[in-house]
Design a protein around this motif. Structure first.
Motif, mmCIF file in Angstrom:
data_model
loop_
_atom_site.group_PDB
_atom_site.id
_atom_site.type_symbol
_atom_site.label_atom_id
_atom_site.label_comp_id
_atom_site.label_asym_id
_atom_site.label_seq_id
_atom_site.Cartn_x
_atom_site.Cartn_y
_atom_site.Cartn_z
ATOM 1 N N GLU A 86 0.824 -1.214 0.000
ATOM 2 C CA GLU A 86 0.000 0.000 0.000
ATOM 3 C C GLU A 86 0.855 1.261 0.000
ATOM 4 O O GLU A 86 1.838 1.356 0.740
ATOM 5 C CB GLU A 86 -0.918 0.016 1.226
ATOM 6 C CG GLU A 86 -2.055 -0.976 1.069
ATOM 7 C CD GLU A 86 -2.889 -1.102 2.328
ATOM 8 O OE1 GLU A 86 -4.115 -0.941 2.232
ATOM 9 O OE2 GLU A 86 -2.314 -1.361 3.395
ATOM 10 N N SER A 116 -2.759 -2.467 -6.181
ATOM 11 C CA SER A 116 -3.074 -1.552 -5.075
ATOM 12 C C SER A 116 -3.536 -0.200 -5.601
ATOM 13 O O SER A 116 -2.973 0.325 -6.563
ATOM 14 C CB SER A 116 -1.845 -1.322 -4.201
ATOM 15 O OG SER A 116 -1.271 -2.541 -3.846
ATOM 16 N N ARG A 125 -6.314 -4.770 1.169
ATOM 17 C CA ARG A 125 -6.031 -3.463 0.566
ATOM 18 C C ARG A 125 -7.039 -3.160 -0.542
ATOM 19 O O ARG A 125 -7.627 -4.065 -1.124
ATOM 20 C CB ARG A 125 -4.599 -3.420 0.031
ATOM 21 C CG ARG A 125 -4.372 -4.250 -1.218
ATOM 22 C CD ARG A 125 -2.885 -4.415 -1.462
ATOM 23 N NE ARG A 125 -2.587 -4.968 -2.772
ATOM 24 C CZ ARG A 125 -2.646 -6.269 -3.071
ATOM 25 N NH1 ARG A 125 -3.035 -7.144 -2.154
ATOM 26 N NH2 ARG A 125 -2.348 -6.685 -4.295
#
Ligand SMILES: Cc1ncc(COP(=O)(O)O)c(C=O)c1O
Length: 402
Positions: free
Chosen positions: A144, A172, A324
């Motif tokens: 992330e 991500s 995520r």
């Protein structure tokens, strides 16, 4: 909303070859209607854009229609849609244009999560302009990139933040809206690379905070070209290098040479196809909203099935945290088997899931991968459960080699 994957698949002649395609992040397969639109426009009476002959008017209409289609897809203004050879070419062109406005001592921010096409053009334009490059780092453990990691680098001298809407390696999705809000507070512009996000999610360039948003139709069922979206008023402040006789209008002055009309027609057809993935009412933007939601849900289901299947296999490492915010993109390695052998082993089962760093060289290095990268499996609109199961079974077989 249920997603009619079998009906969608029937539109893809390429699937008749029998491969399970997880190579969409490199370029998707193309539906019949897109191929037909390209061929029809290529062989129709067509000329340079104009108003006198039917052929000129056809060319003009193709361009106007494609700007309208891309505006609907991105929630953008058709008057700020720029077409180019590729996202990379558009980023290079814009970097040279913006660099003319930079002064020595100015700063720009790039990120290690990004594809090199949203790094190198800015880095290379910064050097001769005497501009300092600041690098935002993502967390390699979670995959992330936090907004703070980017905006902690902002200063009064920051002129540009270049950040991806979704990593082509990890999937991500950084919070570009927060990044952009803080960047705007110091007067910086934000260039968002939407190449990997656009195929998977309804895009709203304003909500994403993008002053500039770039994507590539060949990643979302269309032909090979690139698109840049920006507010026409912002484009009007910029002076790209251009030929003297070429139009000085916006967005035309950012488009070098003659546009590939047949590819623009294919792009419009791809957007129309996406809008009609599931039955829906309303104008094209409304239908895209319904369709892209159904597509995202389908792709997330396939991604969850894939993640669950791979997680059970001894020796498989999955990259990035489970929870995520991400596109349906899965990056993995298999202990004791080279990435090249996983890639080739899967190909033997007619599963196309390539290995590499996919031009996200900084991202791969920051993850601790060598230059063979990892294996990437991208879910697409035509991915079904049997594709996913075939990939998982292939990895089970390959992991057992060890
Ligand atoms: C995230 C991302 N950005 C940029 C690019 C470059 O796009 P193009 O091939 O249109 O230059 C790619 C291509 O793979 C990509 O995945």
């Amino acid at each position: 909303m249920s997603y009619p994957v079998a009906e969608v698949r029937a539109h893809f002649p390429a699937l008749a070859e029998g491969a399970a395609h997880f190579d969409g992040p490199g370029g998707s397969q193309v539906p019949d209607v897109v191929g037909a639109a390209v061929a029809t426009t290529l062989t129709a009476a067509i000329a340079n854009r104009g108003t006198v002959t039917a052929a000129e008017r056809r060319a003009d209409r193709v361009v106007t229609d494609a700007r309208a289609a891309m505006a609907d897809l991105l929630g953008a203004d058709p008057g700020g849609i720029v077409f180019g050879r590729s996202m990379t070419a558009l980023a290079y062109d814009l970097s040279r244009t913006l660099a003319k406005t930079w002064r020595p001592g100015d700063e720009i921010i790039v990120t290690k999560l990004d594809h090199d096409a949203n790094i190198r053009p800015w880095v290379q334009a910064a050097a001769p302009a005497g501009v300092t490059v600041r690098w935002a780092e993502f967390d390699p453990a979670t995959g992330e990139l936090s907004a703070d990691a980017v905006t902690g680098l902002l200063t009064e001298r920051t002129r540009l933040v270049a950040v991806t809407a979704a990593s082509n390696l990890l999937g991500s999705r950084p919070d570009t809206a927060t990044i952009a809000e803080r960047a705007r507070a110091v007067g910086a512009l934000v260039f968002v690379d939407g190449v990997h996000l656009t195929p998977h999610s309804l895009v709203d360039v304003t909500a994403l905070g993008a002053d500039f948003y770039a994507c590539s139709p060949y990643k979302f069922l269309g032909p090979h070209l690139g698109v840049l979206a920006a507010a026409p008023a912002l484009l009007a402040t910029l002076r790209p290098d251009k030929l003297l006789p070429a139009s000085d209008a916006v967005p035309d002055r950012f488009e070098l040479g003659t546009l590939p009309y047949e590819l623009l027609a294919g792009t419009t057809a791809a957007v129309d196809f996406l809008a009609d993935l599931v039955p829906g009412d309303g104008d094209r933007r409304e239908r895209l909203t319904t369709s892209m939601k159904a597509l995202s849900e389908h792709e997330d289901r396939m991604r969850a099935r894939l993640d669950a299947g791979l997680a059970k296999i001894d020796g498989v490492t999955l990259y990035g945290a489970d929870d995520r915010r991400r596109t349906p993109t899965v990056l993995f390695t298999v202990a004791g088997v080279s990435n090249a052998d996983v890639y080739a082993g899967l190909a033997e089962s007619n599963v196309n899931a390539p290995a590499g760093t996919f031009y996200a060289a900084e991202c791969a290095a920051h993850l601790g991968l060598d230059d063979t990268g990892a294996v990437r499996a991208g879910i697409g609109p035509y991915t079904d459960e049997s594709d996913v199961d075939r990939l998982v079974a292939g990895v089970v077989r390959i992991a057992a080699y060890d």
